[in-house]
Design an enzyme around this catalytic site. Structure first.
Site, PDB file in Angstrom:
ATOM      1  N   GLY A 199       0.759  -1.241   0.000  1.00 21.33           N
ATOM      2  CA  GLY A 199       0.000   0.000   0.000  1.00 21.33           C
ATOM      3  C   GLY A 199       0.786   1.285   0.000  1.00 21.33           C
ATOM      4  O   GLY A 199       0.192   2.361   0.067  1.00 21.33           O
ATOM      5  N   GLU A 236       4.308  -6.379   1.832  1.00 23.66           N
ATOM      6  CA  GLU A 236       3.913  -6.946   0.529  1.00 23.66           C
ATOM      7  C   GLU A 236       3.685  -5.857  -0.503  1.00 23.66           C
ATOM      8  O   GLU A 236       2.576  -5.703  -0.996  1.00 23.66           O
ATOM      9  CB  GLU A 236       2.588  -7.694   0.673  1.00 23.66           C
ATOM     10  CG  GLU A 236       2.557  -8.774   1.682  1.00 23.66           C
ATOM     11  CD  GLU A 236       1.126  -9.203   1.980  1.00 23.66           C
ATOM     12  OE1 GLU A 236       0.167  -8.540   1.540  1.00 23.66           O
ATOM     13  OE2 GLU A 236       0.970 -10.207   2.670  1.00 23.66           O
ATOM     14  N   PRO A 237       4.684  -5.073  -0.828  1.00 18.83           N
ATOM     15  CA  PRO A 237       4.439  -3.985  -1.772  1.00 18.83           C
ATOM     16  C   PRO A 237       4.299  -4.467  -3.206  1.00 18.83           C
ATOM     17  O   PRO A 237       4.989  -5.397  -3.633  1.00 18.83           O
ATOM     18  CB  PRO A 237       5.689  -3.112  -1.628  1.00 18.83           C
ATOM     19  CG  PRO A 237       6.736  -4.026  -1.104  1.00 18.83           C
ATOM     20  CD  PRO A 237       6.074  -5.154  -0.382  1.00 18.83           C
ATOM     21  N   ARG A 294      -6.691   1.618 -15.138  1.00 20.32           N
ATOM     22  CA  ARG A 294      -6.635   2.429 -13.913  1.00 20.32           C
ATOM     23  C   ARG A 294      -7.292   3.807 -14.045  1.00 20.32           C
ATOM     24  O   ARG A 294      -8.032   4.226 -13.142  1.00 20.32           O
ATOM     25  CB  ARG A 294      -5.193   2.564 -13.417  1.00 20.32           C
ATOM     26  CG  ARG A 294      -4.516   1.222 -13.121  1.00 20.32           C
ATOM     27  CD  ARG A 294      -3.226   1.350 -12.340  1.00 20.32           C
ATOM     28  NE  ARG A 294      -3.460   1.712 -10.960  1.00 20.32           N
ATOM     29  CZ  ARG A 294      -3.325   2.908 -10.465  1.00 20.32           C
ATOM     30  NH1 ARG A 294      -2.899   3.901 -11.236  1.00 20.32           N
ATOM     31  NH2 ARG A 294      -3.599   3.161  -9.205  1.00 20.32           N
ATOM     32  N   CYS A 336     -14.698   1.081 -27.730  1.00 21.32           N
ATOM     33  CA  CYS A 336     -16.029   1.607 -28.017  1.00 21.32           C
ATOM     34  C   CYS A 336     -16.810   1.912 -26.754  1.00 21.32           C
ATOM     35  O   CYS A 336     -17.883   1.348 -26.511  1.00 21.32           O
ATOM     36  CB  CYS A 336     -16.784   0.621 -28.893  1.00 21.32           C
ATOM     37  SG  CYS A 336     -16.949   1.299 -30.526  1.00 21.32           S
ATOM     38  N   GLU A 337     -16.231   2.688 -25.905  1.00 27.34           N
ATOM     39  CA  GLU A 337     -16.917   3.350 -24.791  1.00 27.34           C
ATOM     40  C   GLU A 337     -15.932   4.385 -24.287  1.00 27.34           C
ATOM     41  O   GLU A 337     -14.768   4.386 -24.702  1.00 27.34           O
ATOM     42  CB  GLU A 337     -17.363   2.377 -23.702  1.00 27.34           C
ATOM     43  CG  GLU A 337     -16.289   1.691 -22.938  1.00 27.34           C
ATOM     44  CD  GLU A 337     -16.898   0.826 -21.823  1.00 27.34           C
ATOM     45  OE1 GLU A 337     -17.218   1.401 -20.779  1.00 27.34           O
ATOM     46  OE2 GLU A 337     -17.057  -0.382 -22.018  1.00 27.34           O
ATOM     47  N   TYR A 372      -0.257  -2.994 -12.057  1.00 23.22           N
ATOM     48  CA  TYR A 372      -1.675  -3.122 -12.406  1.00 23.22           C
ATOM     49  C   TYR A 372      -1.967  -2.558 -13.799  1.00 23.22           C
ATOM     50  O   TYR A 372      -3.030  -2.006 -14.041  1.00 23.22           O
ATOM     51  CB  TYR A 372      -2.563  -2.457 -11.344  1.00 23.22           C
ATOM     52  CG  TYR A 372      -2.211  -2.909  -9.943  1.00 23.22           C
ATOM     53  CD1 TYR A 372      -2.545  -4.183  -9.518  1.00 23.22           C
ATOM     54  CD2 TYR A 372      -1.518  -2.078  -9.064  1.00 23.22           C
ATOM     55  CE1 TYR A 372      -2.206  -4.628  -8.245  1.00 23.22           C
ATOM     56  CE2 TYR A 372      -1.173  -2.512  -7.790  1.00 23.22           C
ATOM     57  CZ  TYR A 372      -1.521  -3.781  -7.384  1.00 23.22           C
ATOM     58  OH  TYR A 372      -1.181  -4.216  -6.126  1.00 23.22           O
TER      59      TYR A 372
END
Ligand code: LLP
Length: 408
Positions: free
Chosen positions: A225, A266-267, A305, A335-336, A363
């Site tokens: 985090g 746990e990065p 993201r 297409c959005e 991510y």
């Protein structure tokens, strides 16, 4: 920029795109290494074990690098456990923290020999019934702290599905005692993008108190985090400050507990966010009465993201490093609505230019999909001054590979 050119270890981004195609994920191996070292030195006063959060970027070559740099792994699925073992980690180096998986999956992980982190009471009971004291185990506590950049990535609050509520500690102790369970670790993870050292301290204090109830602990795991900078001037976790504060609190706890424990983190983002770049190509520059769009050959299918978390990723035009700045909205080809960056200043964009999106290591690829039946990008690792292709671009045949065409 290196010598007025957008480049990585001397290799211009435009050259990487020309050689490997676009869109393309590019990672800087040395940046990962320096982040690992930074964390290690911030916690040099304790027995630190880094369990890299595999989910952030799970290419097996990145895992192999992590292994070389001295980390272990945090895995959240059996598949991540298997990737870790494949990359050369020993089972002891892997912590498996599943959420809402079947007991059968947990049993598979026990067979593979990794450390199991249980996050609900029914599974704790089943685990105790089946394994008793024969398999050491870790317990994930939900400390009820509101932490993290926004509500979607805050997971340690009272309404969160993660962990066993600290308010249920008595129940946990009963289950542990009834089955004579061998609890060797306690775990908290409260969220992502945490700015403040005090949030880690808060989580730590709650864990310290709970830990006094367990007699056989070897480690405490404070999750991941740490917040990294996504734009110039962003406030980020001051890792050295967290290191100083958590180290002294942890040492005081160990003295009280009567044993020197290992301290785990746990990065994910901290280790791999800044190492990554998503290279795209401007397909079209489209002036409208409202704004000028730059439409690129990528979108929320490759980097979700911005649309999922309103995340800000810096964007620049690698093909025109010294041009005049203009304001554009950089959007994808999906297409959005898939805005990658609204109202950004970029040097003048011409069709065909290479548009680079920063902080795409964590991510990015790992959350990419085939939405709109688009192929996922290739991945390149730049390490020791050389570029290496570490994942081929997907092919149309792969899109069809698992589809069974029945007689209709
Ligand atoms: N440990 C556990 C148990 C986790 O659930 C996570 C992230 C981490 C460690 C690593 O957190 P980090 O250091 O990377 O913040 N996909 C989102 C964030 C959600 C992450 C979920 N769990 C994003 O792109 O911001």
């Amino acid at each position: 920029m290196e010598n007025s050119v957008y480049a990585l270890q001397g290799i211009p981004f435009t050259q990487l795109a020309a050689e490997y195609g676009s869109p393309l994920y590019v990672y800087d191996g040395e940046k990962i290494q320096s982040q690992v070292k930074r964390l290690q030195s911030a916690f040099s006063g304790v027995d630190l074990k880094i369990k890299y959060a595999t989910k952030a970027l799970s290419n097996v070559n990145i895992l192999k690098l992590m292994k070389q740099f001295g980390t272990g792994l945090d895995a959240v699925s059996l598949e991540e456990v298997k990737l870790g073992l494949h990359a050369g980690f020993t089972a002891e180096e892997i912590l498996y923290t599943p959420n809402c998986v079947s007991f059968e999956e947990i049993q598979e992980a026990v067979k593979l020999g990794v450390m199991i982190n249980l996050d609900n009471i029914p599974m704790l009971e089943r685990f105790g019934t089946v394994y008793g004291d024969s398999v050491p185990v870790c317990i994930r506590i939900n400390p009820h702290i509101m932490a993290g950049g926004n509500s979607k990535i805050s997971v340690g609050h009272i309404d969160s599905k993660f962990g066993i509520s600290i308010l249920q500690l008595k129940h946990v102790l009963k289950v542990v005692a009834a089955h004579n369970m061998h609890v060797v670790g306690l775990h908290v993870h409260t969220g992502s993008d945490i700015l403040d050292a005090d949030v880690f301290l808060q989580g730590a204090e709650i864990l310290f108190e709970a830990a006094m109830e367990f007699k056989e602990l070897n480690f405490l795991d404070f999750g991941g985090g740490f917040k990294v900078g996504y734009r110039a001037g962003d406030i980020t976790t001051d890792i050295e400050d967290v290191g100083t504060k958590v180290t002294s609190a942890f040492k005081a706890f160990c003295a009280q507990y009567g044993k020197k424990l290992e301290l785990w983190f746990e990065p994910g983002k901290f280790l791999v966010s800044e190492c990554g770049y998503l290279l795209t190509t401007a397909n079209v520059v489209k002036p409208t009465p409202a704004s000028t769009f730059v439409g690129v050959d990528s979108g929320l299918n490759h980097l979700i993201r911005p649309m999922l978390y309103d995340a800000y990723h810096e964007i620049y035009n690698a093909s025109n490093p010294s041009g005049t700045e203009r304001v554009y909205s950089i959007v994808g080809y999906i297409c959005e609505t898939d805005t990658l960056g609204a109202d950004r200043k970029l040097t003048e964009v011409t069709e065909g230019d290479i548009i680079v999106i920063k902080n795409a290591g964590a991510y990015g690829f790992s959350m990419a999909s085939n939405y709109n039946s688009r192929l996922r990008p290739a991945e390149v690792l730049v390490y020791k001054g050389k570029a290496h292709l570490i994942r081929k671009r997907e092919t149309f045949e792969e899109l069809l590979a698992n589809q069974l065409e029945i007689a209709l």
